[in-house]
Design a protein around this motif. Structure first.
Motif, PDB file in Angstrom:
ATOM      1  N   PHE A   1      67.513  50.930  72.483  1.00 48.03           N
ATOM      2  CA  PHE A   1      66.132  51.429  72.583  1.00 48.03           C
ATOM      3  C   PHE A   1      65.643  52.392  71.602  1.00 48.03           C
ATOM      4  O   PHE A   1      64.659  52.160  71.076  1.00 48.03           O
ATOM      5  N   ILE A   2      66.852  53.248  71.224  1.00 44.26           N
ATOM      6  CA  ILE A   2      66.186  54.134  70.031  1.00 44.26           C
ATOM      7  C   ILE A   2      66.011  53.327  69.003  1.00 44.26           C
ATOM      8  O   ILE A   2      64.925  53.556  68.403  1.00 44.26           O
ATOM      9  N   ASP A   3      66.731  52.107  68.608  1.00 46.30           N
ATOM     10  CA  ASP A   3      66.586  51.810  67.267  1.00 46.30           C
ATOM     11  C   ASP A   3      65.524  50.535  67.261  1.00 46.30           C
ATOM     12  O   ASP A   3      64.851  50.419  66.121  1.00 46.30           O
ATOM     13  N   MET A   4      64.976  50.357  68.324  1.00 41.72           N
ATOM     14  CA  MET A   4      63.681  49.510  68.402  1.00 41.72           C
ATOM     15  C   MET A   4      62.599  50.246  67.834  1.00 41.72           C
ATOM     16  O   MET A   4      61.434  49.391  67.591  1.00 41.72           O
ATOM     17  N   ILE A   5      63.000  51.638  68.234  1.00 41.69           N
ATOM     18  CA  ILE A   5      61.570  52.495  67.848  1.00 41.69           C
ATOM     19  C   ILE A   5      61.843  53.038  66.676  1.00 41.69           C
ATOM     20  O   ILE A   5      60.818  53.159  65.892  1.00 41.69           O
ATOM     21  N   MET A   6      62.874  53.405  66.344  1.00 40.03           N
ATOM     22  CA  MET A   6      63.070  54.178  65.074  1.00 40.03           C
ATOM     23  C   MET A   6      63.425  53.327  63.919  1.00 40.03           C
ATOM     24  O   MET A   6      63.360  53.766  62.747  1.00 40.03           O
ATOM     25  N   GLY A   7      63.857  52.116  64.185  1.00 38.87           N
ATOM     26  CA  GLY A   7      64.297  51.126  63.188  1.00 38.87           C
ATOM     27  C   GLY A   7      65.377  51.701  62.098  1.00 38.87           C
ATOM     28  O   GLY A   7      66.242  52.530  62.523  1.00 38.87           O
ATOM     29  N   PRO A   8      65.454  50.892  61.003  1.00 36.08           N
ATOM     30  CA  PRO A   8      66.456  51.114  60.007  1.00 36.08           C
ATOM     31  C   PRO A   8      66.200  52.564  59.141  1.00 36.08           C
ATOM     32  O   PRO A   8      66.985  52.651  58.280  1.00 36.08           O
ATOM     33  N   ARG A   9      65.680  53.502  59.832  1.00 37.73           N
ATOM     34  CA  ARG A   9      65.233  54.605  58.907  1.00 37.73           C
ATOM     35  C   ARG A   9      66.935  55.530  58.610  1.00 37.73           C
ATOM     36  O   ARG A   9      67.609  55.484  59.618  1.00 37.73           O
ATOM     37  N   PRO A  10      66.841  56.058  57.605  1.00 37.56           N
ATOM     38  CA  PRO A  10      68.368  56.652  57.279  1.00 37.56           C
ATOM     39  C   PRO A  10      68.665  57.823  58.113  1.00 37.56           C
ATOM     40  O   PRO A  10      67.982  58.832  58.500  1.00 37.56           O
TER      41      PRO A  10
END
Length: 348
Positions: free
Chosen positions: A204-213
């Protein structure tokens, strides 16, 4: 080899459906079988997929499963399924520790695969599976349904609209009492809350934040009597100053909410495991908009349809959950377990 591989354009023209087989006959396999049956009765999908076979290590169990859902071919071993050239797509519905071995075996036998989450037990296994997909040219995609659901694109549109301003924080939690299941509690089966339940808040978090470092990860866990995590909490601190907070449990029931906090307002997502409501609030905490969620058959139809379309298009991954996203999540969960000191027996 599958009857569709190498003849996809012809298959499209002839209206050939993708024959789906299920490897394993447990609870999640029943959910997928019900979905396939419903898809055959829905004009959106009935020319795309066909329920075809089920394989179990118990022939009687496979036979009962096939009879219940109208599958034509019940197999009393996984090898029998691998030897059937009419199987186009295999849905792998076994415990986490078996996913990598079985996915590789399926692809080496010419079968495309839809692998239930968590994709594998660790990132090393995930790389092996993805490399096999690339080597064979066969589809391999992770069956984490929230990545494929329409609610994801709705959330994406809200975030990109600017109504939230700059997103700074995303939170997600999921908890179910599931301690009575061996696959959840046995370390040898890669049990614990993280891989089975915690994968949803992290996605859920990754779908919004994506691959940001990510700058650093702060995490802790509660060790179960069997030696796996019964519940856990993780904070991801990104280099740009934003953060994500994920909590999961297999010993308590949570409210399952996800929230996206921005400089101009926030979005509340009811049930991150299968979004039921989306409510937008402004800086005064006034609800300014609710977004309708489309009706669905079961929710699993989207991942099946995406996999089938990918097969017919000759692709090795689905756009909703490409290989690099799967690998990023597996590497993240490895990092979390490393901080805990949780090593599964088969990892050495």
């Amino acid at each position: 080899m599958s009857r569709l591989n190498g003849r996809r354009q012809e298959a499209r023209q002839k209206g050939m459906r993708v024959n789906v087989a299920i490897l394993g006959a447990g609870r999640i396999a029943h959910s997928l079988a019900r979905t396939l049956v419903m898809m055959t009765k829905d004009e959106r999908y009935n020319r795309l997929v066909a329920p075809y076979a089920v394989a179990s290590r118990d022939r009687e169990r496979a036979g009962a499963f096939a009879a219940q859902y109208g599958f034509e071919h019940p197999y009393g071993s996984y090898q029998e399924l691998l030897e059937d050239p009419e199987v186009d797509l295999v849905y792998i519905a076994t415990p986490h520790n078996l996913h990598a071995e079985q996915a590789v075996a399926c692809m080496e036998a010419g079968k495309n695969v839809l692998v239930e989450k968590s994709f594998t037990a660790n990132a090393k296994q995930a790389r092996q599976v993805i490399e096999t997909s690339q080597k064979t040219g066969l589809l391999c995609t992770e069956a984490i349904w929230t990545r494929y659901m329409p609610s994801r694109s709705i959330i994406d549109r809200i975030v990109s609209s600017g109504d939230l301003g700059t997103v700074q924080t995303v939170t997600g939690n999921l908890g179910y009492v599931t301690t009575g299941k061996a696959r959840m509690t046995d370390p040898a089966l890669a049990g614990g809350a993280l891989l089975d339940v915690g994968v949803y808040p992290l996605n859920f978090i990754d779908m919004i934040m994506g691959p940001r470092p990510i700058e650093r990860i702060t995490t802790d866990w509660v060790r179960s009597p069997e030696g796996v995590d019964s519940q856990n909490s993780t904070t991801l601190l990104y280099q740009d100053g934003s953060m994500g907070v994920a909590t999961s449990s297999m010993v308590s029931n949570s409210d399952r909410f996800g929230s996206i906090w921005g400089s101009e307002g926030y979005l509340m997502c009811g049930n991150i495991n299968n979004v039921e409501s989306l409510d937008l609030y402004d800086n005064t905490h006034e609800k300014i908009r609710s977004y309708p969620i489309p009706d669905q058959l079961t929710g699993y139809e989207y991942e099946v349809a995406s996999a089938a379309e990918a097969i017919l298009d000759g692709r090795t991954e689905c756009p909703e959950m490409p290989h690099h996203d799967t690998l990023r999540i597996m590497e993240l969960m490895d990092s979390i377990r490393q901080q805990w000191g949780l090593v599964y027996p088969f990892e050495g």
